[in-house]
Design a protein around this motif. Structure first.
Motif, PDB file in Angstrom:
ATOM      1  N   CYS A  38      -0.866  -1.789   5.143  1.00  0.00           N
ATOM      2  CA  CYS A  38      -1.350  -3.617   4.598  1.00  0.00           C
ATOM      3  C   CYS A  38       0.080  -4.020   5.660  1.00  0.00           C
ATOM      4  O   CYS A  38       0.232  -4.936   6.136  1.00  0.00           O
ATOM      5  CB  CYS A  38      -0.230  -3.433   3.210  1.00  0.00           C
ATOM      6  SG  CYS A  38       1.095  -2.581   2.633  1.00  0.00           S
ATOM      7  N   CYS A  96       6.090  -3.778   4.848  1.00  0.00           N
ATOM      8  CA  CYS A  96       7.227  -2.886   4.424  1.00  0.00           C
ATOM      9  C   CYS A  96       7.839  -3.255   5.845  1.00  0.00           C
ATOM     10  O   CYS A  96       8.707  -2.188   6.171  1.00  0.00           O
ATOM     11  CB  CYS A  96       6.710  -1.225   4.072  1.00  0.00           C
ATOM     12  SG  CYS A  96       6.039  -0.414   5.948  1.00  0.00           S
ATOM     13  N   CYS A 127       7.325   2.527   5.326  1.00  0.00           N
ATOM     14  CA  CYS A 127       6.819   2.930   4.038  1.00  0.00           C
ATOM     15  C   CYS A 127       6.800   5.036   4.612  1.00  0.00           C
ATOM     16  O   CYS A 127       6.237   5.671   3.483  1.00  0.00           O
ATOM     17  CB  CYS A 127       5.881   2.650   3.227  1.00  0.00           C
ATOM     18  SG  CYS A 127       4.368   2.365   4.266  1.00  0.00           S
ATOM     19  N   CYS A 167       0.899  -1.421  -0.305  1.00  0.00           N
ATOM     20  CA  CYS A 167       0.018   0.620   0.156  1.00  0.00           C
ATOM     21  C   CYS A 167       0.751   1.517   0.091  1.00  0.00           C
ATOM     22  O   CYS A 167       0.296   2.530  -0.645  1.00  0.00           O
ATOM     23  CB  CYS A 167      -0.968  -0.589   1.255  1.00  0.00           C
ATOM     24  SG  CYS A 167      -0.186  -0.310   2.860  1.00  0.00           S
ATOM     25  N   ARG A 168       1.910   1.032   0.814  1.00  0.00           N
ATOM     26  CA  ARG A 168       3.114   2.582   0.841  1.00  0.00           C
ATOM     27  C   ARG A 168       1.982   3.292   1.218  1.00  0.00           C
ATOM     28  O   ARG A 168       2.321   4.959   1.164  1.00  0.00           O
ATOM     29  CB  ARG A 168       4.027   3.070  -0.622  1.00  0.00           C
ATOM     30  CG  ARG A 168       4.610   1.638  -1.265  1.00  0.00           C
ATOM     31  CD  ARG A 168       5.469   2.390  -1.453  1.00  0.00           C
ATOM     32  NE  ARG A 168       6.539   0.919  -2.634  1.00  0.00           N
ATOM     33  CZ  ARG A 168       7.504   1.464  -3.368  1.00  0.00           C
ATOM     34  NH1 ARG A 168       7.825   2.775  -2.836  1.00  0.00           N
ATOM     35  NH2 ARG A 168       8.259   0.523  -3.613  1.00  0.00           N
TER      36      ARG A 168
HETATM   37  S1  FES Z   1       3.567  -0.432   2.644  1.00  0.00           S
HETATM   38 FE1  FES Z   1       1.688  -1.003   3.414  1.00  0.00          FE
HETATM   39  S2  FES Z   1       2.063  -0.484   5.273  1.00  0.00           S
HETATM   40 FE2  FES Z   1       4.148   0.269   4.125  1.00  0.00          FE
END
Ligand code: FES
Ligand code: SF4
Length: 254
Positions: free
Chosen positions: A64, A67, A85, A59-60
């Motif tokens: 999610c 990362c 992220c 998701c960045r």
């Molecule tokens: S990529 Fe989803 S929480 Fe960091």
């Protein structure tokens, strides 16, 4: 800004030996996220014909939980209440050496470089972290009155994104903050009541089978949780587990 990176590189395959690799990266914009900085590094590695660094992301935007990186010895790096992220390069000094490692836990084997296998969390959820009764559509489910303080507590626990930082920070490799958050969330809501006792037994016992350690209440998990989940959820999990074990001994649960 410039950064010096010391990154764990490990080939794909079980039990293959890894090692730290050193990289120097110029022209890093302080407003880049940590993952964007890794993207920049990977672009340069690809241009040089070298293999890019494998890391997880989806998701960045802090939702999610994929990362998961250990940065300078801390899960998700410096700062509190953020995922990797959401970490920006302005938090680091110019020319700083940054050490990047995968989350290390017996239950999270390294797949490649910075990517670990966190499917143990999925198996814990599959063991009971759900409600199988039909709660109807969202408006129907939301029409069941829940006292505000209880709804707030359940919502706080529901914030857990399953990132695994609590496990990585724990000297025992315990998943208690994660399991406690999932159990607390559902045990407080009316929809979670029918399976409440069986759920805690199955989830705690699955966590043991996966090789996660026991909690010795050092609170290292709470200190690194990007969603600020309180260790209160662990106390609640222990209470729920004790009552459920007693009920199983009395034959009230199969
Ligand atoms: S990529 Fe989803 S929480 Fe960091
Ligand atoms: S309890 Fe916090 S640190 Fe642990 S998995 Fe959930 S969000 Fe991540």
């Amino acid at each position: 800004m410039k950064v010096r990176l010391k990154i764990w590189r490990q080939p794909l395959g079980n039990n293959l030996q890894g090692a730290f690799a050193h990289y120097s990266l110029e022209a890093v914009n302080p407003d880049m996220s940590f993952l964007e900085m890794l993207d920049l590094l990977n672009d340069q590695l690809v241009l040089k014909g070298e293999e890019p660094v494998a890391f997880d992301s989806d998701c960045r935007e802090g939702i999610c939980g994929s990362c998961s990186l250990m940065i300078n010895g801390k899960p998700h790096g410096p700062g509190y209440g953020i995922t990797t992220c959401q970490l920006y390069m302005r938090r680091f000094k110019d020319n700083e050496e940054i050490i990047v490692e995968p989350f290390r836990s017996r239950a999270f084997p390294v797949i490649k470089d910075l990517v670990v296998d966190r499917s143990a969390f999925d198996r814990i959820m599959q063991a009971g972290g759900y409600i199988s009764v039909s709660a109807g559509q969202a408006p129907e489910a939301n029409s069941i009155p829940i006292p505000h303080p209880i709804a707030e507590k359940a919502f706080d626990a529901a914030h857990c994104i399953g990132c695994g930082a609590c496990v990585a920070a724990c000297k025992n490799g315990s998943a208690s903050l994660f399991v406690g958050a999932k159990i607390t969330h559902l045990s407080l809501l009316p929809q979670g009541q029918p399976e409440r006792r069986r759920r805690v037994l199955q989830m705690v016992e699955q966590a043991d089978k996966e090789g996660f350690g026991a909690c010795s209440f050092t609170k290292a998990c709470e200190a690194v949780c990007p969603k600020a989940i309180s260790v209160e959820v662990i106390s609640r999990m222990h209470r729920e587990y004790l009552i459920s074990v007693l009920q199983r001994k009395l034959g009230w649960i199969d």
